[in-house]
Enzyme design. Structure first.
Site, PDB file in Angstrom:
ATOM      1  CB  SER A  15      41.168  39.134  46.323  1.00  0.00           C
ATOM      2  OG  SER A  15      42.098  38.860  47.338  1.00  0.00           O
ATOM      3  CB  CYS A  16      36.697  41.562  45.351  1.00  0.00           C
ATOM      4  SG  CYS A  16      35.526  42.382  44.287  1.00  0.00           S
ATOM      5  N   PRO A  17      37.213  40.042  42.358  1.00  0.00           N
ATOM      6  CG  PRO A  17      36.622  40.109  40.062  1.00  0.00           C
ATOM      7  CD  PRO A  17      37.793  40.322  41.032  1.00  0.00           C
TER       8      PRO A  17
END
Length: 77
Positions: A15-17
């Site tokens: 998942s981001c980041p």
């Protein structure tokens, strides 16, 4: 024209980041002009990679999507 990929990075499932973080770490080890191919499944990575390449000066050479997997090819400045 076939791109000569210097390094591959599989960021699927992250998942981001994290896709950007892993790419930033990997690209530092590459020669200038080298190409890194990144695979990600986070839909937010599309905007993230566009913004990251603008702010870092690393060129986003290619971007494709295939069945929920986003593929980015970036050239180290």
């Amino acid at each position: 024209m076939t791109l000569q990929i210097t390094q591959m990075l599989d960021a699927r499932g992250l998942s981001c980041p994290m896709p950007i973080v892993k790419t930033a770490q990997a690209i530092k080890t590459m020669p200038s002009g080298g190409l890194i191919e990144v695979l990600a499944t986070d839909p937010g990575s599309v905007k993230d990679f566009a913004a990251w390449s603008r702010t870092t000066g690393n060129e986003l050479v290619e971007q494709t999507t295939d069945d929920g997997v986003f593929r980015f090819v970036l050239r180290r400045k």
